[in-house]
Design a protein around this motif. Structure first.
Motif, PDB file in Angstrom:
ATOM      1  N   GLY A  32       0.794  -1.220   0.000  1.00 50.10           N
ATOM      2  CA  GLY A  32       0.000   0.000   0.000  1.00 50.10           C
ATOM      3  C   GLY A  32       0.824   1.267   0.000  1.00 50.10           C
ATOM      4  N   ARG A  33       2.041   1.205  -0.572  1.00 49.90           N
ATOM      5  CA  ARG A  33       2.915   2.388  -0.625  1.00 49.90           C
ATOM      6  C   ARG A  33       3.332   2.648  -2.069  1.00 49.90           C
ATOM      7  N   PRO A  34       2.400   3.138  -2.892  1.00 55.93           N
ATOM      8  CA  PRO A  34       2.704   3.290  -4.321  1.00 55.93           C
ATOM      9  C   PRO A  34       3.822   4.274  -4.610  1.00 55.93           C
ATOM     10  N   GLY A  35       3.943   5.349  -3.818  1.00 59.96           N
ATOM     11  CA  GLY A  35       5.019   6.304  -4.062  1.00 59.96           C
ATOM     12  C   GLY A  35       6.393   5.675  -3.893  1.00 59.96           C
ATOM     13  N   GLN A  36       6.578   4.936  -2.793  1.00 59.25           N
ATOM     14  CA  GLN A  36       7.842   4.241  -2.570  1.00 59.25           C
ATOM     15  C   GLN A  36       8.078   3.212  -3.670  1.00 59.25           C
ATOM     16  N   ALA A  37       7.032   2.523  -4.087  1.00 59.36           N
ATOM     17  CA  ALA A  37       7.164   1.509  -5.127  1.00 59.36           C
ATOM     18  C   ALA A  37       7.685   2.115  -6.424  1.00 59.36           C
ATOM     19  N   GLU A  38       7.148   3.262  -6.809  1.00 55.87           N
ATOM     20  CA  GLU A  38       7.571   3.898  -8.054  1.00 55.87           C
ATOM     21  C   GLU A  38       9.032   4.345  -7.979  1.00 55.87           C
ATOM     22  N   SER A  39       9.446   4.873  -6.822  1.00 60.43           N
ATOM     23  CA  SER A  39      10.840   5.313  -6.671  1.00 60.43           C
ATOM     24  C   SER A  39      11.802   4.133  -6.778  1.00 60.43           C
ATOM     25  N   LEU A  40      11.468   3.038  -6.100  1.00 64.62           N
ATOM     26  CA  LEU A  40      12.322   1.848  -6.138  1.00 64.62           C
ATOM     27  C   LEU A  40      12.383   1.269  -7.548  1.00 64.62           C
ATOM     28  N   LEU A  41      11.251   1.285  -8.238  1.00 71.44           N
ATOM     29  CA  LEU A  41      11.234   0.720  -9.592  1.00 71.44           C
ATOM     30  C   LEU A  41      12.068   1.566 -10.550  1.00 71.44           C
ATOM     31  N   ALA A  42      12.011   2.885 -10.388  1.00 71.46           N
ATOM     32  CA  ALA A  42      12.833   3.761 -11.230  1.00 71.46           C
ATOM     33  C   ALA A  42      14.316   3.478 -11.007  1.00 71.46           C
ATOM     34  N   GLU A  43      14.695   3.248  -9.762  1.00 70.82           N
ATOM     35  CA  GLU A  43      16.093   2.920  -9.462  1.00 70.82           C
ATOM     36  C   GLU A  43      16.468   1.567 -10.053  1.00 70.82           C
ATOM     37  N   ALA A  44      15.532   0.602  -9.986  1.00 76.35           N
ATOM     38  CA  ALA A  44      15.797  -0.713 -10.579  1.00 76.35           C
ATOM     39  C   ALA A  44      16.036  -0.583 -12.076  1.00 76.35           C
ATOM     40  N   ARG A  45      15.256   0.255 -12.730  1.00 77.34           N
ATOM     41  CA  ARG A  45      15.395   0.451 -14.175  1.00 77.34           C
ATOM     42  C   ARG A  45      16.774   1.005 -14.506  1.00 77.34           C
ATOM     43  N   ASP A  46      17.295   1.866 -13.661  1.00 83.12           N
ATOM     44  CA  ASP A  46      18.619   2.454 -13.909  1.00 83.12           C
ATOM     45  C   ASP A  46      19.738   1.426 -13.803  1.00 83.12           C
ATOM     46  N   HIS A  47      19.508   0.336 -13.063  1.00 84.40           N
ATOM     47  CA  HIS A  47      20.552  -0.666 -12.858  1.00 84.40           C
ATOM     48  C   HIS A  47      20.341  -1.938 -13.672  1.00 84.40           C
ATOM     49  N   ALA A  48      19.327  -1.959 -14.545  1.00 81.29           N
ATOM     50  CA  ALA A  48      19.012  -3.198 -15.276  1.00 81.29           C
ATOM     51  C   ALA A  48      20.097  -3.582 -16.262  1.00 81.29           C
ATOM     52  N   GLY A  49      20.876  -2.629 -16.749  1.00 82.92           N
ATOM     53  CA  GLY A  49      22.052  -2.939 -17.561  1.00 82.92           C
ATOM     54  C   GLY A  49      21.767  -3.607 -18.884  1.00 82.92           C
ATOM     55  N   GLY A  50      20.641  -3.304 -19.517  1.00 79.30           N
ATOM     56  CA  GLY A  50      20.376  -3.864 -20.839  1.00 79.30           C
ATOM     57  C   GLY A  50      19.866  -5.288 -20.843  1.00 79.30           C
ATOM     58  N   ASP A  51      19.582  -5.865 -19.679  1.00 82.90           N
ATOM     59  CA  ASP A  51      19.020  -7.222 -19.615  1.00 82.90           C
ATOM     60  C   ASP A  51      17.553  -7.152 -20.067  1.00 82.90           C
ATOM     61  N   ARG A  52      17.259  -7.673 -21.266  1.00 76.77           N
ATOM     62  CA  ARG A  52      15.936  -7.519 -21.867  1.00 76.77           C
ATOM     63  C   ARG A  52      14.838  -8.132 -20.995  1.00 76.77           C
ATOM     64  N   ALA A  53      15.081  -9.334 -20.473  1.00 77.85           N
ATOM     65  CA  ALA A  53      14.053 -10.004 -19.669  1.00 77.85           C
ATOM     66  C   ALA A  53      13.755  -9.207 -18.407  1.00 77.85           C
ATOM     67  N   LEU A  54      14.820  -8.726 -17.746  1.00 79.61           N
ATOM     68  CA  LEU A  54      14.622  -7.955 -16.523  1.00 79.61           C
ATOM     69  C   LEU A  54      13.945  -6.628 -16.835  1.00 79.61           C
TER      70      LEU A  54
END
Length: 902
Positions: A425-447
């Motif tokens: 139930g914390r959508p704001g935190q979820a969006e921030s964490l997901l944006a950070e995850a996207r920055d570290h995905a490193g071109g892995d298509r599946a991820l």
């Protein structure tokens, strides 16, 4: 004795008094450190008389340990767990580490906590007290707040104390300020000169703790006014800084260990292992390596140091825990220690701890990234997630990601943390964490696709549905295409839905593929009915709520609203018992709509009220709009104009900027039905015309199709027969493949209206109807036509039947219209009312229906997220309303009500 708190005491007494009488409530005491919150909680615990008292305190070192506070609070009443419904009982057992199954459903767990508190409240009531709520772990806090918002029928008073501005949703606050000067004078004593007293009160803001501590530290000359007071006066942790600094080295070490760990045994063992005399100066050991045991006298030195702390009034021992007299003392100890000393304390404690405690102590001791520590935190997160502690899981995974050296693994953990935050139930935190995850995905298509799918789901629940379509349509898996189609359906973007259907057709045959491809064809060239029929033939294979919702969509696109409503109801039943984590509020959107379409208005309202509450708790803004829109329609059907407009405007305020055309269309439909029910045909016609013309994001083709019978009635009433015939042509195309009797009944009624056909068409529609509410609408139209044809004797039975059904459903505008026609047809006496179930509230009617289905109170509680005692409370209210006294009589009344409706 408490000074200057008469208003606060009265408020607390009121909550406790009402709880004793069965009208439970919760209250948040909010104020700065030292203002007297704990003293008021102590008082509250003593004011309940024979009421049971359960108490816990949030402790900062345990704020990341999922369910730590709940375990302490509920441990004294764990023996009552067997009284709970099975699913709730197992969820609570799992959360408390008592061997239950891990459902992973935080709503089910929270309902179980409410049920256990209700059991603990028997027979005399319960006072539930939680101090330092800002440090209660998130899993416990979520469960307790869920319960706090649902105490109205329980004998429970819940009092929470919070420092600062920590949010506590849905619980009324009682703000505590400093003491006024007269009360401060009583606290300080008459011997103190007024000038000194005024200076102290002004400097401290009347904070009782600050007043007491400054008096304790000041000299007799200062207190007598012969010497100046310190300038500036100490505040906050400074109140205890000198006292901490004056401790022996042994006592400072034990105090530091107690500041980061509340378990007394661990504190003493760690002190012994580090060497109570000055061990902190050695710094931390290598990661994962505990300090060597100290000399034989170290354990005795640790106990002596603890005694020194107790004599100084800094700590107290409570059972197996060590607690500081005030949280500011803990903060003072923590601030006084060097960073290396704090890490050494955590390292020593990690070497003696297990499980979650060990993981968090290792994380606090870590210098830089460390995969072994990150992995331990990830395991902690998994345990919390399995028990429904998503907020704590998100915190653990976010910290694990910080400690993870490998970028790909860090991205995966950030993605998992985002998912946990969203489910918590914390959508704001979820969006921030997901944006950070996207920055570290490193071109892995599946991820990257996994991250994109989560982002799309987050947007669909709480943000822009149009943005969700854009993100999800970039995927190439069938599941992601299904999510994209769902998002496009919320928007009302038929072109995108059709395109997704074409892409889905390339996948192997299967239920989901057939639904997506079939819907796409229906929207592009109208040829998808065979695929949709084939998909519906496989509904017997479905086991998950999501599958039943797709079946609901298939039925809708075939023009069979009645079958769609039945399938939505099945989705709701499955979701309640399967632990469909995080998605129940969304499923209830469709269940509530289905109940309304089926004419079960009270049931629809109860479900939407429940869904609205759950959606707000989960942070699902677009689902909030869905339930508000449905409630607006229900208010329109009941003729509640102000409530209808309020709900509709609130729904539109979310749906329009978020481009949720489906819910914007339903809200607009509510306003149109408000006009139609009131006989404002021209206004209703204008609104229905606008609904039909609205584009993606502002309207929806499904709303247009489902509202067409109402649109035709409004057009005929407004004298626009051309518009009525045009709407009929579109409705005939949409319903061409519909096979259910109810869909044929609606089409026949529309033809009779738009074509001004003979009465026999309306009679045929009446014969076909399976939906009692729609049958009443048709009966009213037939009765009106017969009465105006000067055949009042034939009209009266139809009008009488319509009136009874409308009254039973609570559709007052339609009942007034039927009654007016009945009087015009020559029946002046007030017709007898039907079964008395219309006196029940929506929640009572739901419970009555489940009783009639043969469910026990425990089974009903499990389905409705209530406590069994709440179910019994509602039955206690139902029986006298209906003049009955047993479940058997209630079942008969429900059967009579249902039979009469048909």
């Amino acid at each position: 004795m408490l000074f200057g708190r008469s208003a606060e005491i009265a408020a607390i007494d009121d909550v406790i008094s009402r709880a004793r009488e069965g009208a439970g409530d919760a209250l948040v005491l909010r104020g700065e450190a030292g203002v007297g919150k704990t003293a008021l909680l102590d008082l509250a615990a003593s004011r309940g008389g024979s009421m049971r008292v359960l108490r816990t305190t949030g402790v900062e070192p345990e704020s990341d340990l999922a369910f730590a506070a709940l375990h302490q609070l509920l441990r004294p009443v764990a023996g009552l767990l067997d009284a709970l419904p099975g699913p709730q009982r197992e969820a609570v057992r799992g959360a408390l580490g008592l061997g239950g199954g891990a459902s992973g459903d935080r709503f089910l767990l929270a309902a179980g906590v409410l049920s256990l508190l209700a059991e603990a409240a028997a027979p005399d009531g319960l006072v539930c007290v939680v101090d330092d709520f800002q440090w209660v772990d998130r899993a416990s806090a979520d469960a307790l707040l869920f319960a706090a918002r649902r105490l109205a029928t329980e004998r429970i008073a819940m009092l929470l104390a919070v420092r600062g501005d920590a949010p506590v949703k849905g619980v009324p606050p009682l703000r505590l300020g400093g003491l006024p000067e007269p009360a401060a004078a009583e606290l300080l004593g008459a011997a103190m000169p007024p000038a000194v007293r005024r200076e102290l009160v002004a400097a401290t803001g009347g904070n009782p703790l600050a007043l007491r501590e400054i008096v304790r530290r000041s000299s007799p000359g200062q207190l007598a006014g012969r010497e100046p007071l310190p300038d500036p006066l100490p505040g906050g942790t400074q109140l205890f800084g000198e006292q901490v600094a004056a401790l022996s080295a042994d006592a400072r070490l034990v105090a530091l260990l107690a500041a980061v760990e509340s378990d007394l045994d661990l504190v003493l063992r760690a002190a012994g292992r580090m060497g109570a005399a000055g061990a902190a100066v050695h710094g931390p050991a290598a990661p994962g390596v505990a300090h060597e045991p100290a000399a034989p006298g170290a354990a005795e030195a640790g106990r002596a140091a603890l005694h020194e702390l107790e004599v100084a009034g800094l700590v107290r021992v409570e059972g197996a825990s060590v607690r500081f007299r005030h949280p500011l003392i803990r903060s003072a100890v923590h601030e006084a220690a060097a960073p290396a000393s704090r890490r050494a304390a955590h390292e020593a404690l990690a070497g003696l701890s297990e499980g979650d405690r060990r993981a968090w102590h290792l994380a606090a001791a870590a210098l830089g990234q460390d995969e072994s520590v990150a992995a331990a935190l990830a395991e902690t997160a998994a345990r919390a997630r399995d028990r429904g502690g998503y907020g704590d899981a998100a915190t653990a995974l976010a910290r694990a990601a910080e400690l993870t050296p490998a970028p790909h693994t860090r991205a995966v953990r950030l993605k998992d943390a985002a998912m946990a935050a969203w489910l918590g139930g914390r959508p704001g935190q979820a969006e921030s964490l997901l944006a950070e995850a996207r920055d570290h995905a490193g071109g892995d298509r599946a991820l990257e696709m996994e991250i994109a799918q989560l982002r799309g789901r987050f947007e669909l629940n709480s943000g822009s549905a149009a943005e969700a379509v854009r993100v999800l349509a970039a995927g190439d898996s069938l599941d992601m295409l299904a999510d994209a189609a769902e998002a496009a359906s919320y928007v009302g973007d038929t072109a995108t839905i059709a395109e997704i259907g074409r892409r889905a057709a390339a996948f192997p045959e299967g239920f989901l593929r057939d639904v997506l491809a079939g819907i796409g064809l229906m929207l592009s060239d109208g040829t998808g009915h065979e695929l949709l029929r084939r998909a519906l033939d496989r509904t017997g294979e479905l086991t998950e709520a999501a599958g039943f919702l797709w079946a609901t969509a298939a039925a809708s696109y075939l023009g069979e609203a009645d079958l769609a409503a039945d399938l939505a109801a099945r989705a709701g039943r499955v979701a309640r018992v399967s632990g469909m984590v995080g998605q129940l509020p969304v499923v209830l959107e469709f269940v509530a709509t289905g109940e309304r379409i089926a004419g079960r208005l009270a049931e629809s309202q109860a479900i939407s009220e429940e869904g609205l509450e759950l959606a707000r708790e989960a942070g699902y803004a677009n689902t909030v709009a869905a339930h508000l829109a449905n409630l607006a329609v229900l208010a329109a059907l009941r003729g509640e104009e102000e409530r209808c407009r309020g709900h509709a405007q609130e729904a539109l305020a979310i749906a329009i900027p978020h481009r949720v055309g489906l819910r914007a269309g339903v809200a607009a439909y509510a306003l149109a039905m408000l006009d139609l029910g009131a006989g404002r045909f021209a206004a209703a016609h204008d609104r229905f015309t606008a609904i039909a013309a609205a584009g993606p994001g502002a309207g929806h083709p499904t709303v247009v199709w489902r509202s067409t019978p109402d649109r035709i009635e409004a057009a005929v009433g407004a004298g626009d027969l051309e518009a009525a015939r045009a709407a009929l042509e579109a409705y005939e195309r949409w319903s061409a493949q519909a096979a259910t009797a109810e869909s044929r009944a609606l089409l026949t009624r529309c033809r009779a209206l738009a074509g001004a056909g003979p009465e026999k068409e309306l009679e045929e529609a009446l014969r076909l109807h399976a939906n009692p509410y729609e049958a009443a609408r048709t009966a009213l139209l037939l009765g009106e036509r017969l009465r105006r044809a000067h055949r009042p004797g034939e009209a009266r039975p139809h009008l009488r039947a319509a009136l009874e059904t409308f009254r039973r459903a609570g559709a007052e505008p339609w009942a007034r219209r039927a009654h007016g026609e009945l009087r015009a047809a020559g029946e002046s006496a007030e017709p007898a009312r039907g079964p008395a179930l219309d006196v029940l509230t929506p929640q009572e009617l739901r419970i009555a229906g489940l009783v009639a289905d043969g469910l026990s109170s425990k089974e009903i509680a499990a389905q409705l997220f209530l406590s069994p005692r709440t179910v019994e409370y509602h039955l206690y209210k139902i029986y006298p309303k209906l003049g009955i006294g047993t479940r058997t009589e209630l079942a008969r009344a429900v059967l009579a009500h249902t039979s009469g409706a048909r």
